[in-house]
Design an enzyme around this catalytic site. Structure first.
Site, short mmCIF file in Angstrom:
data_model
loop_
_atom_site.label_atom_id
_atom_site.label_comp_id
_atom_site.label_asym_id
_atom_site.label_seq_id
_atom_site.Cartn_x
_atom_site.Cartn_y
_atom_site.Cartn_z
N LYS A 197 38.35 36.44 51.80
CA LYS A 197 37.84 37.65 51.15
C LYS A 197 36.66 38.16 51.94
CE LYS A 197 35.92 39.49 46.89
NZ LYS A 197 35.77 39.30 45.45
N LYS A 250 42.24 39.60 51.76
CA LYS A 250 41.72 40.81 51.13
C LYS A 250 40.56 41.37 51.93
CE LYS A 250 39.17 41.68 46.94
NZ LYS A 250 38.49 41.11 45.83
C1 PBG Z 1 35.36 40.30 42.01
C2 PBG Z 1 36.40 41.11 42.67
C3 PBG Z 1 36.28 42.27 43.45
C4 PBG Z 1 37.56 42.70 43.75
C5 PBG Z 1 38.45 41.79 43.18
N1 PBG Z 1 37.71 40.80 42.54
C6 PBG Z 1 35.08 43.05 43.82
C7 PBG Z 1 34.08 42.52 44.75
O1 PBG Z 1 34.17 41.47 45.34
O2 PBG Z 1 33.09 43.23 44.87
C8 PBG Z 1 37.92 43.94 44.51
C9 PBG Z 1 39.26 44.51 44.21
C10 PBG Z 1 39.47 45.92 44.63
O3 PBG Z 1 38.66 46.55 45.34
O4 PBG Z 1 40.52 46.46 44.27
N2 PBG Z 1 34.46 39.63 42.81
#
Ligand code: PBG
Length: 325
Positions: A197, A250
């Site tokens: 991520k 992601k």
């Molecule tokens: C929670 C989380 C996020 C997303 C999924 N789980 C936001 C972040 O890390 O700021 C992003 C998903 C999206 O942008 O569609 N931490």
């Protein structure tokens, strides 16, 4: 012409039947996971300003988003919650009366054949919007956060989640959550780790949708730097060792190289998350008439699968599944 076998292949593929027969990678409704934002209250379905086409749903109205998806062949859902209260430790993340837990109970009772995944993170639940417990210096305290995440995961499993998906990026969270789930009798509840991520600008629209923008600073202290592919792979493989059952990459489109490398390094199922910013790039371009939406949607999701992700989390799931039908 026999000197041009590759060209001959492309010519032959002008025949739609052969084109179809020879498709090496396709995307099908069964590959898609739809994210859903659950909010408090009764009778609520309210469009999210930063993400046209996506809404907040209160528990009782979830059938209106789940049933059309399931009819189109999308059977798996990923839940995010807007809690009724926030505090520094995000304790509403493990409150059984909060929207995600209520949604999981409601849906697992009503639709036994759908697959329920709960996003496990603290940022929607903390008053400061960071993904865990803050130390006095203002940075997230990794180890103090593990207990909070474990409690959230157990509470989601108890409510009916088939899998939990920790997205906080603390070190050691997969092992901690695994141990907590096992200790509470949820050894068959799996963990989908947001393993790769990145600290990405493409989560912007989501943070409005989930009310989870940090009140100060950013998440670069715990999310991964887009500039460091080796570090990203190394970090993701640690989650495999800790016992993750599936891995998320992601944001999906900008990370196709990461997906492809990871799929050569692990046989665990990979999931690409086409995040809110990618959704909005595509949605805006389609609504401005800049793209042929149908073709663009199929191509984009197919590309994520081609890079090695068996499954795709996408806000377009229902729309795309209908199109594929
Ligand atoms: C929670 C989380 C996020 C997303 C999924 N789980 C936001 C972040 O890390 O700021 C992003 C998903 C999206 O942008 O569609 N931490």
């Amino acid at each position: 012409m026999s000197r041009f076998p590759a060209l001959r292949m492309r010519r032959m593929r002008e025949n739609p039947t052969l084109r179809n027969m020879l498709a090496e990678v396709t995307v099908e409704p069964r590959h898609l996971i739809l994210p859903i934002f659950v909010c408090p209250g009764e009778g609520v379905s309210s469009p999210i300003a930063s993400m046209p086409g996506v809404s907040h749903w209160s528990v009782g109205r979830l059938p209106e988003v789940v049933e059309p998806a399931a009819e189109a062949g999308v059977k798996a859902f990923l839940f995010f919650g807007l809690p009724t209260y926030k505090d520094p430790d995000g304790t509403s993340a493990f409150d059984p009366e909060q929207p995600v837990q209520r949604a999981l109970r409601f849906l697992s009772e009503r639709y036994p054949d759908i697959f329920l995944i709960a996003d496990t993170c603290m940022c929607e639940y903390t008053s400061h919007g960071h993904c865990g417990h803050l130390s006095p210096s203002g940075s997230v305290d990794n180890d103090a956060t593990l207990g909070l995440l474990s409690k959230a995961a157990v509470s989601q499993a108890r409510a009916g989640a088939h899998m939990v998906a920790p997205s906080d990026m603390m070190d050691g969270r997969v092992a901690a959550i695994r141990a907590a789930l096992d200790a509470e009798g949820f050894s068959s509840v799996g963990i989908i780790s947001y393993a790769a991520k990145l600290a990405s600008a493409f989560y912007g629209p989501f943070r409005d949708a989930a009310g989870s923008a940090p009140q100060f600073g950013d998440r670069r202290g715990y999310q991964l730097p887009p500039s460091n592919p080796k570090e990203i792979i190394r970090d993701a493989l640690m989650d495999v060792d800790e016992g993750a059952d599936m891995l998320i990459v992601k944001p999906a489109g900008p990370c196709l190289d990461i997906a492809s490398k990871l799929s050569a390094r692990t046989d665990l199922p990979l999931i690409g998350y086409m995040v809110s910013g990618e959704y909005m790039m595509m949605r805006s371009a389609i609504s401005q008439g800049a793209l042929d939406g149908d073709r663009a949607l199929v191509e984009y999701h197919t590309s994520i699968r081609r890079a090695g992700c068996g499954l795709v989390i996408t806000y377009f799931a229902t729309e795309l599944a209908r199109l594929l039908a």
